[in-house]
Design a protein around this motif. Structure first.
Motif, PDB file in Angstrom:
ATOM      1  N   GLN A   1       1.384   4.507  -2.763  1.00 47.54           N
ATOM      2  CA  GLN A   1       1.121   6.171  -2.154  1.00 47.54           C
ATOM      3  C   GLN A   1       2.333   6.902  -2.502  1.00 47.54           C
ATOM      4  O   GLN A   1       1.879   7.488  -2.936  1.00 47.54           O
ATOM      5  CB  GLN A   1       1.682   5.573  -0.622  1.00 47.54           C
ATOM      6  CG  GLN A   1      -0.407   5.408   0.560  1.00 47.54           C
ATOM      7  CD  GLN A   1      -0.145   5.618   1.758  1.00 47.54           C
ATOM      8  OE1 GLN A   1       1.262   6.028   2.434  1.00 47.54           O
ATOM      9  NE2 GLN A   1      -1.314   4.836   2.160  1.00 47.54           N
TER      10      GLN A   1
ATOM     11  N   ASP B   1       0.917  -0.968   0.066  1.00 48.45           N
ATOM     12  CA  ASP B   1      -0.154   0.022  -0.618  1.00 48.45           C
ATOM     13  C   ASP B   1       0.845   1.031  -0.295  1.00 48.45           C
ATOM     14  O   ASP B   1       0.781   2.275  -1.136  1.00 48.45           O
ATOM     15  CB  ASP B   1      -1.175  -0.174   1.451  1.00 48.45           C
ATOM     16  CG  ASP B   1      -2.316  -1.053   0.918  1.00 48.45           C
ATOM     17  OD1 ASP B   1      -2.307  -1.824  -0.013  1.00 48.45           O
ATOM     18  OD2 ASP B   1      -2.330  -2.007   2.045  1.00 48.45           O
ATOM     19  N   LYS B   2       1.957   1.465   0.748  1.00 43.64           N
ATOM     20  CA  LYS B   2       3.209   2.408   0.895  1.00 43.64           C
ATOM     21  C   LYS B   2       3.205   3.139  -0.423  1.00 43.64           C
ATOM     22  O   LYS B   2       3.861   3.183  -1.024  1.00 43.64           O
ATOM     23  CB  LYS B   2       4.135   2.081   1.485  1.00 43.64           C
ATOM     24  CG  LYS B   2       4.678   3.121   1.688  1.00 43.64           C
ATOM     25  CD  LYS B   2       3.825   4.314   2.899  1.00 43.64           C
ATOM     26  CE  LYS B   2       5.345   5.378   3.068  1.00 43.64           C
ATOM     27  NZ  LYS B   2       5.004   6.523   3.838  1.00 43.64           N
TER      28      LYS B   2
ATOM     29  N   ALA C   1       1.699   7.607  -7.015  1.00 46.48           N
ATOM     30  CA  ALA C   1       0.817   8.360  -6.308  1.00 46.48           C
ATOM     31  C   ALA C   1       0.928   9.838  -6.240  1.00 46.48           C
ATOM     32  O   ALA C   1       0.621  10.559  -6.996  1.00 46.48           O
ATOM     33  CB  ALA C   1       0.000   8.408  -5.559  1.00 46.48           C
ATOM     34  N   ALA C   2       1.782   9.692  -5.428  1.00 49.14           N
ATOM     35  CA  ALA C   2       2.725  11.210  -4.860  1.00 49.14           C
ATOM     36  C   ALA C   2       3.363  11.959  -5.589  1.00 49.14           C
ATOM     37  O   ALA C   2       3.471  12.777  -6.375  1.00 49.14           O
ATOM     38  CB  ALA C   2       3.612  11.069  -3.223  1.00 49.14           C
TER      39      ALA C   2
END
Length: 140
Positions: free
Chosen positions: A116, A112-113, A119-120
């Motif tokens: 993220q 999940d990290k 996405a960033a």
């Protein structure tokens, strides 16, 4: 070697106002026999006589240039002695041990990290060169 500052100062006391030939004769005499005064010494570096102006009377060199030269030689001798007394040991590069040390501190990312982070990065790319957030107009 050239005479140091102290040696030049000492010789100039005797040769002030004399011609070059007269001064050369006096300087030759001073080099042969510096004098009976215990304050008159020979410089350890340049070998010229000088007047010791230190309070305890323990100067070994006539001036700053001779002092620097003497200290440089001393440091070189100390380094040479250090290398002889304690030689450097050969270092081996153990890649496996190096990696084991790194793995102790490395923590794997959560899936999940990773999403993220991606996405960033995508959001930063879409914003353009600067980092200012785009103005969003909401239609009601």
């Amino acid at each position: 070697m050239q005479p140091g500052e102290g040696a030049v100062e000492y010789a100039s006391e005797f040769t002030e106002g004399l011609t070059r030939e007269e001064a050369a004769a006096i300087i030759r005499k001073l080099l042969r026999e510096p004098g009976d005064n215990p304050r008159i010494k020979r410089c350890e570096v340049c070998g010229y006589p000088f007047r010791d102006k230190t309070r305890p009377g323990n100067a070994k060199v006539c001036g700053d240039t001779c002092k620097t030269t003497r200290k440089t030689v001393q440091r070189a001798e100390q380094r040479a002695r250090k290398d002889v007394d304690k030689p450097k040991r050969e270092r081996r590069y153990d890649q496996e041990a190096f990696m084991r040390r790194l793995w102790n501190y490395e923590k794997p990312y959560d899936p999940d990290k990773l999403a993220q982070i991606a996405a960033a990065r995508e959001q930063a790319r879409l914003m353009g060169g600067g980092r200012r957030k785009p103005i969003r107009k909401v239609e009601y």
